[in-house]
Design an enzyme around this catalytic site. Structure first.
Site, mmCIF file in Angstrom:
data_model
loop_
_atom_site.group_PDB
_atom_site.id
_atom_site.type_symbol
_atom_site.label_atom_id
_atom_site.label_comp_id
_atom_site.label_asym_id
_atom_site.label_seq_id
_atom_site.Cartn_x
_atom_site.Cartn_y
_atom_site.Cartn_z
ATOM 1 C CG ASN A 79 26.651 -1.216 -57.444
ATOM 2 O OD1 ASN A 79 25.440 -0.962 -57.441
ATOM 3 N ND2 ASN A 79 27.218 -1.975 -58.354
ATOM 4 N NE ARG A 115 26.316 0.309 -61.829
ATOM 5 C CZ ARG A 115 26.062 -0.912 -62.232
ATOM 6 N NH1 ARG A 115 26.245 -1.919 -61.437
ATOM 7 N NH2 ARG A 115 25.608 -1.127 -63.435
ATOM 8 C CG HIS A 171 25.731 -2.721 -68.723
ATOM 9 N ND1 HIS A 171 25.272 -3.733 -69.550
ATOM 10 C CD2 HIS A 171 25.560 -3.180 -67.462
ATOM 11 C CE1 HIS A 171 24.837 -4.745 -68.826
ATOM 12 N NE2 HIS A 171 24.984 -4.432 -67.549
ATOM 13 C CG HIS A 223 28.985 -4.927 -70.192
ATOM 14 N ND1 HIS A 223 29.798 -4.244 -69.307
ATOM 15 C CD2 HIS A 223 28.195 -5.714 -69.421
ATOM 16 C CE1 HIS A 223 29.517 -4.612 -68.071
ATOM 17 N NE2 HIS A 223 28.533 -5.491 -68.104
ATOM 18 C CG LEU A 224 29.172 -10.132 -74.314
ATOM 19 C CD1 LEU A 224 29.745 -11.207 -75.236
ATOM 20 C CD2 LEU A 224 27.788 -9.693 -74.791
ATOM 21 N N GLY A 225 27.956 -9.799 -69.502
ATOM 22 C CA GLY A 225 27.997 -10.337 -68.143
ATOM 23 C C GLY A 225 26.723 -11.124 -67.929
ATOM 24 C CG ASN A 226 23.566 -12.790 -64.684
ATOM 25 O OD1 ASN A 226 23.300 -13.699 -65.471
ATOM 26 N ND2 ASN A 226 22.900 -12.583 -63.575
ATOM 27 N NE ARG A 252 17.600 -7.504 -66.688
ATOM 28 C CZ ARG A 252 18.789 -6.964 -66.402
ATOM 29 N NH1 ARG A 252 19.710 -6.840 -67.336
ATOM 30 N NH2 ARG A 252 19.043 -6.523 -65.194
ATOM 31 C CG PHE A 262 27.630 -17.951 -70.673
ATOM 32 C CD1 PHE A 262 26.450 -17.276 -70.932
ATOM 33 C CD2 PHE A 262 28.301 -18.527 -71.739
ATOM 34 C CE1 PHE A 262 25.965 -17.165 -72.222
ATOM 35 C CE2 PHE A 262 27.824 -18.423 -73.031
ATOM 36 C CZ PHE A 262 26.660 -17.739 -73.271
ATOM 37 N NE ARG A 263 31.645 -19.458 -64.092
ATOM 38 C CZ ARG A 263 31.993 -18.645 -63.112
ATOM 39 N NH1 ARG A 263 33.243 -18.594 -62.729
ATOM 40 N NH2 ARG A 263 31.105 -17.905 -62.498
ATOM 41 N N GLY A 306 32.059 -10.545 -67.464
ATOM 42 C CA GLY A 306 32.305 -11.948 -67.114
ATOM 43 C C GLY A 306 32.422 -12.898 -68.292
ATOM 44 C CB VAL A 307 30.036 -13.996 -70.920
ATOM 45 C CG1 VAL A 307 30.076 -14.885 -72.146
ATOM 46 C CG2 VAL A 307 29.058 -14.532 -69.881
ATOM 47 C CD GLU A 339 30.081 -1.816 -64.489
ATOM 48 O OE1 GLU A 339 30.268 -2.985 -64.102
ATOM 49 O OE2 GLU A 339 28.970 -1.392 -64.845
HETATM 50 P P1 ADP Z 1 27.124 -9.155 -63.698
HETATM 51 O O1 ADP Z 1 28.088 -8.077 -63.247
HETATM 52 O O2 ADP Z 1 26.151 -8.740 -64.749
HETATM 53 O O3 ADP Z 1 26.515 -9.946 -62.584
HETATM 54 P P2 ADP Z 1 29.544 -10.531 -64.623
HETATM 55 O O4 ADP Z 1 30.203 -9.538 -65.507
HETATM 56 O O5 ADP Z 1 30.162 -10.828 -63.303
HETATM 57 O O6 ADP Z 1 27.996 -10.244 -64.481
HETATM 58 O O7 ADP Z 1 29.452 -11.920 -65.475
HETATM 59 C C1 ADP Z 1 28.843 -13.054 -64.961
HETATM 60 C C2 ADP Z 1 28.863 -14.119 -66.029
HETATM 61 O O8 ADP Z 1 30.220 -14.357 -66.445
HETATM 62 C C3 ADP Z 1 28.303 -15.464 -65.579
HETATM 63 O O9 ADP Z 1 27.418 -15.976 -66.555
HETATM 64 C C4 ADP Z 1 29.550 -16.326 -65.501
HETATM 65 O O10 ADP Z 1 29.257 -17.669 -65.767
HETATM 66 C C5 ADP Z 1 30.404 -15.751 -66.576
HETATM 67 N N1 ADP Z 1 31.793 -16.127 -66.344
HETATM 68 C C6 ADP Z 1 32.611 -15.736 -65.335
HETATM 69 N N2 ADP Z 1 33.794 -16.361 -65.421
HETATM 70 C C7 ADP Z 1 33.731 -17.176 -66.507
HETATM 71 C C8 ADP Z 1 34.629 -18.090 -67.140
HETATM 72 N N3 ADP Z 1 35.843 -18.281 -66.667
HETATM 73 N N4 ADP Z 1 34.201 -18.729 -68.255
HETATM 74 C C9 ADP Z 1 32.975 -18.516 -68.741
HETATM 75 N N5 ADP Z 1 32.071 -17.686 -68.200
HETATM 76 C C10 ADP Z 1 32.451 -17.023 -67.107
#
Ligand code: ADP
Length: 407
Positions: free
Chosen positions: A13, A94, A183, A211-214, A244, A286-287, A333-334, A387
Site C-alpha cells: 500500500n 492497493r 474504501h 467505515h469510521l477511521g481517520n 476532512r 478520536f481518543r 478505528g473509531v 483491507e
Molecule cells: P485510517 O486507516 O483512516 O488512518 P483507522 O481506521 O486506523 O484510520 O482509525 C483511526 C482512528 O481510530 C483514530 O481517530 C483513532 O483515535 C481511532 N481509534 C483507534 N483506537 C481507538 C479506541 N480504542 N477508541 C477510540 N478511538 C480509537
C-alpha cells in the site's frame, strides 16, 4: 522455499506519505511480516518492520517513495528473508483511483501502469505514489504476477442517479467528474463478513456499512452490490472525518477564494488537512477528542455533535434508499473501538427497529460481534475490517491461488 511464507501474497500500500506492506497468507489470513514506512519527504522518517517475532525500527530521512521502498527491501533482505525465494504467489497493490477504467482486480502490465498514471489528475496525491510502488515492486520481483486492487472498484455499480453530480453533463464528461467512492475494499469485505457472521446469504441482505477511521465513509449495499456511498469524486465528500470536512456547500470554496482571497492550494489544505474534527476541536485523533469532551471542552463537544449529526443523516438517507435495512455494521478505528459513537449515531431509533444493547456495545472484544438487542429487528454489528487480507485474497484469486466462498 521458505515454509512460513510459501503461498503468501505480498500486499503493498504505497500511499501519499507512507508505505505499508504485509506478507499474508490468503487462506489462513496469517501474516508473516509487516512493515510501515512513514513520514516520507520529512527530515525524520521512520521504518518499522515486524517479522517472525522480531522488530526492526529505524529513524532515517526518507526523501521519496523510491528511497523508502529501497530501504524496506534492504531491511527485509538483511533480516534474512529472500523475497524471490519466499514462495510468494502474487504481489497485491492497493490502488486508490481506478476511474472508469478499472473495476476489478487487474493483472498489472506496462499498459495498466500507464493507465493508472493517466488517472493521476483524479487522485494527484495517491496515484503517482501507487505507480512508484508498482514500478519498484515489479523491478524487484519481475517473475511474480502483480495485481492491482482498486479502492473505487466496489462502487463501480452505483446506479447513475447515485453516481451523477447535477452539473453540466458535458463539463462532467470531459473532466471525468462523477461520484466514484472510496474504501471500497473495506466496504466489500465487511459486508461479506457481516453476512457470513449472521449465517445469511449476502444476496438477501440490505446493509449499511459505516467505515469510521481517520477517513470515514458510509455505504448502502443491496444484495452485495453497492447502491450508494458517501465519498464522491474524491474522498473529501460525505461524513465528517479526522481532518476532512465532508459535505460542504461548494459556495464555501468560491467564497474562500473570491472574498477571503485564499489560493486553491490553501483551500485544499484547509478542507483536506485542517477541517473535520481537527478543524473544529484542534485534534484529529478520536481518543483525544473524547478525552476533551469528558473534560468539558466546548469545541470538542461541538465537533462530536457535528460528527454524530452527519452520521445519522447518512444512516437515515440509506435506510430510505434501501427501503429498509437488515444490518448496520460499524468498522475501522473509531467504528470498531468507540462505543459512544455507535450508541449516539443510532440512539432513539427503536421505532425504526434499531436498538443497540448497552452492555453488548460496551464490550471491548476485538472480533466480529452483534451489539443490537435481541428485540432489534435490525442487526447492528461491529466487524473488524482487514483491507490487506481482502487484497491478498483478491490477488490470489485472480492468479488461481484462492477460491472465495461465493465461487
Ligand atoms: P485510517 O486507516 O483512516 O488512518 P483507522 O481506521 O486506523 O484510520 O482509525 C483511526 C482512528 O481510530 C483514530 O481517530 C483513532 O483515535 C481511532 N481509534 C483507534 N483506537 C481507538 C479506541 N480504542 N477508541 C477510540 N478511538 C480509537
Amino acid at each position: 522455499m521458505n515454509e512460513a511464507t510459501a503461498g503468501s501474497v505480498l500486499v503493498l500500500n504505497s500511499g501519499s506519505s507512507s508505505i505499508k506492506f504485509q506478507l499474508i497468507h490468503p487462506e489462513s489470513g496469517e501474516s508473516s511480516a509487516t512493515g510501515l514506512i512513514e513520514r516520507i519527504g520529512e527530515p525524520h522518517g521512520r521504518i518499522v518492520y515486524h517479522h517472525g517475532g522480531g522488530v526492526e525500527e529505524r529513524y532515517v530521512a526518507i526523501p521519496d517513495h523510491r528511497a523508502g521502498l529501497t530501504m524496506a527491501a534492504n531491511i527485509i533482505a538483511e533480516t534474512g528473508l529472500d523475497l524471490r525465494k519466499a514462495g510468494i504467489i502474487a504481489v497485491g497493490h492497493r490502488l486508490v483511483h481506478g476511474g472508469d477504467v478499472f473495476y476489478k482486480p487487474t493483472i498489472i502490465d506496462d499498459a495498466v501502469v500507464q493507465s493508472i498514471s493517466n488517472l493521476s489528475s483524479l487522485a494527484p496525491l495517491h496515484n503517482p505514489a501507487n505507480v512508484i510502488g508498482i514500478e519498484v515492486a515489479r523491478a524487484a520481483l519481475p517473475d511474480i504476477p502483480h495485481v492491482g486492487v482498486f479502492d473505487t472498484a466496489f462502487f463501480h455499480t452505483l446506479p447513475a442517479e447515485a453516481a451523477t453530480y447535477a452539473i453540466d453533463r458535458k463539463v462532467a464528461k470531459e473532466n471525468g467528474i462523477r461520484r466514484y467512492g472510496f474504501h471500497g475494499t473495506s466496504h466489500q469485505y465487511v459486508s461479506a463478513r457481516a453476512a457470513e457472521f449472521l449465517g445469511k446469504d449476502l444476496n438477501d441482505l440490505n446493509q449499511i456499512v459505516l467505515h469510521l477511521g481517520n477517513g470515514a465513509s458510509a455505504s448502502a449495499i443491496r444484495g452485495g452490490r453497492a447502491i450508494d456511498t458517501s465519498m464522491g469524486l474524491t474522498p473529501l465528500e460525505g461524513l465528517v472525518m479526522g481532518t476532512r470536512c465532508g459535505d460542504i456547500d461548494p459556495g464555501v470554496v468560491l467564497h474562500l477564494h473570491q472574498s477571503a482571497g485564499l489560493s486553491i492550494e490553501q483551500i485544499d489544505d484547509l478542507l483536506n488537512r485542517n477541517s473535520g474534527v481537527k478543524g473544529l476541536a484542534g485534534v484529529n485523533d478520536f481518543r483525544t477528542l473524547l478525552t476533551l469532551v469528558g473534560e468539558g471542552d466546548e469545541s470538542a463537544k461541538l465537533a462530536y455533535d457535528v460528527y454524530i449529526h452527519r452520521l445519522r443523516k447518512y444512516v437515515g438517507a440509506y435506510l430510505v434508499e434501501l427501503g429498509g435495512v437488515d444490518v448496520i455494521t460499524f468498522t475501522a478505528g473509531v467504528g470498531e473501538n468507540n462505543p459512544d459513537v455507535r450508541r449516539d449515531s443510532l440512539a432513539g431509533l427503536g421505532r425504526l427497529g434499531i436498538v443497540v444493547d448497552d452492555e453488548r456495545n460496551s464490550s471491548t472484544s476485538t472480533v466480529a460481534r452483534r451489539i443490537s438487542s435481541d428485540s432489534s429487528a435490525v442487526q447492528v454489528l461491529v466487524v473488524p475490517t482487514d483491507e490487506e487480507l481482502a487484497i491478498a485474497r483478491a490477488a490470489a484469486e485472480l492468479v488461481g491461488g484462492y477460491a472465495t466462498a461465493q465461487d
